[in-house]
Design a protein around this motif. Structure first.
Motif, PDB file in Angstrom:
ATOM      1  N   VAL A 214       0.836  -1.205   0.000  1.00 53.97           N
ATOM      2  CA  VAL A 214       0.000   0.000   0.000  1.00 53.97           C
ATOM      3  C   VAL A 214       0.867   1.251   0.000  1.00 53.97           C
ATOM      4  N   SER A 215       1.961   1.212   0.750  1.00 58.10           N
ATOM      5  CA  SER A 215       2.831   2.387   0.840  1.00 58.10           C
ATOM      6  C   SER A 215       3.425   2.747  -0.516  1.00 58.10           C
ATOM      7  N   ALA A 216       3.775   1.736  -1.314  1.00 59.78           N
ATOM      8  CA  ALA A 216       4.316   2.005  -2.648  1.00 59.78           C
ATOM      9  C   ALA A 216       3.230   2.461  -3.608  1.00 59.78           C
ATOM     10  N   ALA A 217       1.998   2.018  -3.369  1.00 60.02           N
ATOM     11  CA  ALA A 217       0.908   2.312  -4.296  1.00 60.02           C
ATOM     12  C   ALA A 217       0.325   3.710  -4.129  1.00 60.02           C
ATOM     13  N   ILE A 218       0.282   4.215  -2.915  1.00 64.12           N
ATOM     14  CA  ILE A 218      -0.410   5.480  -2.641  1.00 64.12           C
ATOM     15  C   ILE A 218       0.060   6.629  -3.525  1.00 64.12           C
ATOM     16  N   PRO A 219       1.351   6.902  -3.639  1.00 64.84           N
ATOM     17  CA  PRO A 219       1.761   8.030  -4.492  1.00 64.84           C
ATOM     18  C   PRO A 219       1.357   7.847  -5.949  1.00 64.84           C
ATOM     19  N   GLN A 220       1.397   6.609  -6.434  1.00 67.98           N
ATOM     20  CA  GLN A 220       1.083   6.348  -7.840  1.00 67.98           C
ATOM     21  C   GLN A 220      -0.418   6.351  -8.103  1.00 67.98           C
ATOM     22  N   LEU A 221      -1.203   5.981  -7.098  1.00 71.63           N
ATOM     23  CA  LEU A 221      -2.656   6.041  -7.251  1.00 71.63           C
ATOM     24  C   LEU A 221      -3.117   7.470  -7.479  1.00 71.63           C
ATOM     25  N   GLY A 297       4.223   4.220   5.597  1.00 71.51           N
ATOM     26  CA  GLY A 297       3.414   3.128   5.075  1.00 71.51           C
ATOM     27  C   GLY A 297       3.286   1.925   5.980  1.00 71.51           C
ATOM     28  N   LEU A 298       3.860   2.006   7.190  1.00 71.44           N
ATOM     29  CA  LEU A 298       3.723   0.900   8.141  1.00 71.44           C
ATOM     30  C   LEU A 298       2.586   1.218   9.100  1.00 71.44           C
ATOM     31  N   GLU A 299       1.631   0.319   9.205  1.00 71.85           N
ATOM     32  CA  GLU A 299       0.534   0.515  10.145  1.00 71.85           C
ATOM     33  C   GLU A 299       0.977  -0.025  11.502  1.00 71.85           C
ATOM     34  N   PRO A 300       1.287   0.868  12.451  1.00 69.96           N
ATOM     35  CA  PRO A 300       1.797   0.409  13.748  1.00 69.96           C
ATOM     36  C   PRO A 300       0.765  -0.426  14.485  1.00 69.96           C
TER      37      PRO A 300
END
Length: 331
Positions: A214-221, A297-300
Motif C-alpha cells: 500500500v505504501s508504494a501504491a499510494i503516491p502512484q494512485l 506506510g507501516l501501520e503500527p
C-alpha cells in the motif's frame, strides 16, 4: 561411619551455597541492570528501504524507552539470510536484536532447501511492530474496477494475463499465488527486482496487473495511471480505507500481508526479553512514533512475543503449502 560435627557440617553446607553464588548472581545482576550499554539492531536489508527506514524510527524511540542508544547495523544479502544468520549466532544477552519481515521467519524456510538458521529454534520473538498491507493494482486502461470484474475479465482468457511483483519469493508473489488459488484464475507471474521497476511497467501498460505494498501504491494512485482493485489482507488498510478486500468479495482465504518483527537470539534471559517487549510496546504506543511509521506506510500494531510466536507457527505451513503448489523456490 565418620560423622562430621554439627558445626562443621553447617559450615560445609554454607560454603557450598556461597560457592554456587558466582554461577547465578552475575546472570541475575545482568538482567537487573539491562541495558547497561548500547544495543545493536540488525537490519537484514540495505539502507533506504522500507524496513531500514521504519527500523530507524523504531530504534530511536526504543532507545529512549530503554535508556540506552539503539544502533543500526545493516547486514543485507541473500534475502535477509546474511543478517538473520549473524543475529542467530550472536551472544544471547539482549544486546543484539533483529528487525525483519516474514521473509526471514516464514518465507525463506518455504523457498530455500537449507538455511544457516531455524526460524523457530534460533530466535525468540520480542514482538511485532506493525504491518504493511498488500494490494492488487491495475493499469488505468484495464476495464475492471471490482474483484468480480477482475475475476470475470481474467477468467475469460485463461493464461493471457500477467501480474507483476517486487520479486521472486516475496510476500507479493505469495499473495498473488494465494489470490490465484482462491479464485481459480490462471495468470503468469512477472518478478521484478524491486517495487519501482514493477510500478513503472504497470503505469506504462507493459503489465496489466501488479501486487505491491500500500505504501508504494499510494503516491502512484494519485497520478491516476493505476487503480486499486482490492487488498489481499483480511481487513481494510487505515492508509486506504475506501479500498475493499478480497475477503469482502467472498474470498476469505486471501489473507496475506507483510509484518515487521523484532527478535533476539534463542537463550536471552526471560527478564531481559520482558524488558525489551515492554519497551517495544511503549515505542509503538508513542503518538509521535506512530505518526512517523504511518508516514512510511507501516501501520503500527504491537503484538506480544507470545502472539508473534503463534503467528510464525501458524504461517510457516501456509507459506510452505503455497510455495509447493506454485513451485516457488530461491534455490
Amino acid at each position: 561411619m565418620n560423622r562430621l560435627p554439627l558445626m562443621a557440617r553447617m559450615a560445609l553446607v554454607c560454603g557450598l551455597a556461597l560457592g554456587a553464588l558466582p554461577l547465578t548472581a552475575p546472570a541475575a545482576a545482568a538482567a537487573a541492570d539491562f541495558p547497561s550499554r548500547p544495543i545493536t539492531l540488525v537490519i537484514p536489508f540495505p539502507p533506504g528501504g522500507a524496513t531500514d527506514v521504519n527500523g530507524r524510527v523504531i530504534a530511536q524511540r526504543l532507545g529512549k524507552e530503554l535508556g540506552q542508544p539503539v544502533i543500526i547495523e545493516n547486514r543485507a544479502g541473500a534475502g535477509t539470510v546474511v543478517g538473520a544468520s549473524y543475529v542467530s549466532k550472536a551472544a544471547p544477552d539482549g544486546y543484539t536484536l533483529l528487525i525483519s519481515s516474514g521473509s526471514t521467519f516464514t518465507v525463506n524456510p518455504a523457498i530455500r532447501a537449507a538455511l544457516p538458521y531455524d526460524p523457530v529454534k534460533s530466535f525468540d520473538p520480542i514482538g511485532i511492530a506493525g504491518r504493511v498491507a498488500l494490494i492488487l493494482l491495475a493499469n488505468s486502461e484495464v476495464p475492471v474496477q471490482t474483484v468480480k470484474q477482475f475475476v470475470d475479465y481474467v477468467k475469460a482468457s485463461p493464461g493471457k494475463y500477467s501480474y507483476g511483483s517486487f520479486g521472486t519469493g516475496t510476500t507479493a508473489q505469495f499473495a498473488g499465488e494465494t489470490m490465484l488459488h482462491a479464485t481459480g484464475l490462471k495468470m503468469t507471474h512477472i518478478p521484478y527486482k524491486g517495487s519501482a521497476p514493477a510500478m513503472t511497467d504497470l503505469m506504462g501498460g507493459q503489465i496489466p496487473f501488479s501486487i505491491d505494498t500500500v505504501s508504494a501504491a499510494i503516491p502512484q494512485l494519485k497520478s491516476g495511471k493505476i487503480k486499486a482493485i482490492a487488498l489481499t489482507t483480511a481487513k481494510r488498510s487505515a492508509l486506504l480505507p475506501d479500498v475493499p478486500t478480497f475477503a469482502e468479495s467472498g474470498y476469505a482465504s486471501v489473507d496475506m500481508d507483510s509484518w515487521l518483527m523484532i527478535a533476539v537470539p534463542k537463550g536471552v534471559p526471560a527478564d531481559v526479553k520482558a524488558k525489551l517487549e515492554k519497551a517495544l510496546a511503549a515505542t509503538i504506543a508513542d503518538p509521535e512514533t506512530r505518526t512517523k511509521l504511518l508516514g512510511q506506510g507501516l501501520e503500527p500494531a504491537f503484538s506480544s512475543s507470545t502472539a508473534s510466536s503463534e503467528l510464525i507457527n501458524r504461517e510457516l505451513p501456509l507459506m510452505r503449502a503455497v510455495a509447493a503448489r506454485a513451485n516457488i523456490t530461491a534455490d
